[in-house]
Design an enzyme around this catalytic site. Structure first.
Site, short mmCIF file in Angstrom:
data_model
loop_
_atom_site.label_atom_id
_atom_site.label_comp_id
_atom_site.label_asym_id
_atom_site.label_seq_id
_atom_site.Cartn_x
_atom_site.Cartn_y
_atom_site.Cartn_z
N SER A 8 40.26 28.45 28.11
CA SER A 8 39.29 29.40 28.66
C SER A 8 39.20 30.64 27.78
O SER A 8 40.18 31.38 27.63
CB SER A 8 39.68 29.80 30.08
N ASP A 33 33.61 31.10 30.88
CA ASP A 33 33.45 31.51 32.28
C ASP A 33 32.34 32.54 32.40
O ASP A 33 32.46 33.67 31.94
CB ASP A 33 34.77 32.11 32.78
N HIS A 64 31.30 27.22 32.63
CA HIS A 64 31.65 27.25 34.05
C HIS A 64 30.89 28.40 34.68
O HIS A 64 31.24 29.57 34.47
CB HIS A 64 33.17 27.42 34.17
N MET A 66 30.03 30.72 37.44
CA MET A 66 30.43 31.29 38.73
C MET A 66 29.36 32.32 39.09
O MET A 66 29.57 33.53 39.03
CB MET A 66 31.82 31.92 38.62
N MET A 135 38.87 23.88 41.59
CA MET A 135 39.50 25.17 41.26
C MET A 135 40.90 25.22 41.85
O MET A 135 41.10 24.88 43.02
CB MET A 135 38.68 26.34 41.81
N ASP A 173 41.22 24.07 37.01
CA ASP A 173 41.03 25.37 36.38
C ASP A 173 41.69 26.45 37.23
O ASP A 173 41.33 26.61 38.41
CB ASP A 173 39.51 25.63 36.25
C1 DX5 Z 1 38.85 31.86 36.79
C2 DX5 Z 1 38.26 31.08 35.65
C3 DX5 Z 1 39.27 30.44 34.82
C4 DX5 Z 1 40.25 31.38 34.16
C5 DX5 Z 1 41.55 30.64 34.09
O1 DX5 Z 1 37.91 32.10 37.75
O2 DX5 Z 1 37.38 30.08 36.11
O3 DX5 Z 1 38.68 29.59 33.82
O4 DX5 Z 1 39.89 31.82 32.88
O5 DX5 Z 1 42.52 31.50 33.61
P1 DX5 Z 1 44.07 31.15 33.71
O6 DX5 Z 1 44.27 29.87 32.96
O7 DX5 Z 1 44.70 32.33 33.07
O8 DX5 Z 1 44.40 31.01 35.16
ZN ZN Z 2 36.70 28.62 34.60
#
Ligand code: DX5
Ligand code: ZN
Length: 221
Positions: A8, A33, A64, A66, A135, A173
């Protein structure tokens, strides 16, 4: 397809995205993200940055989203160069129409589920998709602790994919690290997003290899 690792970029240096992409050249994908400060309480990058990154790397982009109203915005990410676009089922008005549109534009279509969203109501959608994203933290921020409560849903999702005889990828993720990846692989995940674990490591590419090896060992054991 086997095990795939998608670092990520949220945990990387946003002032040096092209260099950071090169630092994880062993990865299968780069996970980007996109947050809109509505679907989640954080704001990151959008179309111009995704387009610039797509032009700066040969590693395919796994976007991804969001965001609210993915029906309107998600197809633009394919045009910006993403090879996989994941939208959240909680935000989509017409997930089947949107998944078909993403595929028609040439991308893989992914459907994301927050930790409290069950998979069973969406069983009929599976043939419309290329990937499910379960998630393993509440979306919005990197560096959160992995939620073990998501493991039964990963297992259940893998069962449904097998029941329908589909080639769907199952992505996890949030909080994925050398400590948690085996649990997810054992439960049936095959695409692993990792932000902090990879980019905070001294050698990000070596961590990509470590995570891949751990997941491969756990998924065949
Ligand atoms: C969180 C994101 C993730 C995030 C994961 O909402 O969707 O992709 O970057 O980060 P880590 O691996 O540090 O939990
Ligand atoms: Zn993500």
């Amino acid at each position: 397809m086997g095990i795939q690792i998608s670092p990520s970029m949220l945990a990387s240096d946003f002032a040096n995205l092209a260099d950071e992409a090169r630092a994880v050249s062993n990865a299968d994908w780069l996970h980007v993200d996109v947050m809109d400060n509505h679907f989640v309480p954080n704001l990151t990058v959008g179309l111009p940055v995704v387009e610039a990154l797509a032009n700066a790397t040969s590693t395919p982009l796994d976007c991804h989203l969001m965001i609210e109203d993915p029906d309107r915005w998600a197809p633009g990410y394919v045009e910006a160069g993403a090879e996989s676009v994941t939208f959240h089922v909680e935000a989509a008005t017409a997930p089947v129409r949107l998944a078909r549109e993403l595929r028609a534009k040439g991308a893989r279509a992914g459907l994301g589920l927050r930790p409290a969203t069950p998979i069973d109501p969406y069983e009929d959608l599976l043939p419309e998709l290329d990937m499910l994203l379960v998630m393993t933290v509440e979306p919005g921020f990197g560096g959160q602790a992995f939620l073990d409560m998501c493991l039964p849903k990963i297992r259940r999702t893998r069962e449904l994919i097998a029941k329908h005889g589909l080639e769907l990828w199952l992505q996890v993720d949030g909080g994925i690290s050398a400590d948690t990846i085996e649990r997810c692989a054992d439960a049936g995940a095959d695409v692993f997003v990792a932000g902090s674990a990879v980019f905070k490591a001294d050698d990000p590419n070596a961590m990509v290899d470590t995570l891949r090896a751990s997941a491969e060992a756990a998924s065949t054991s």
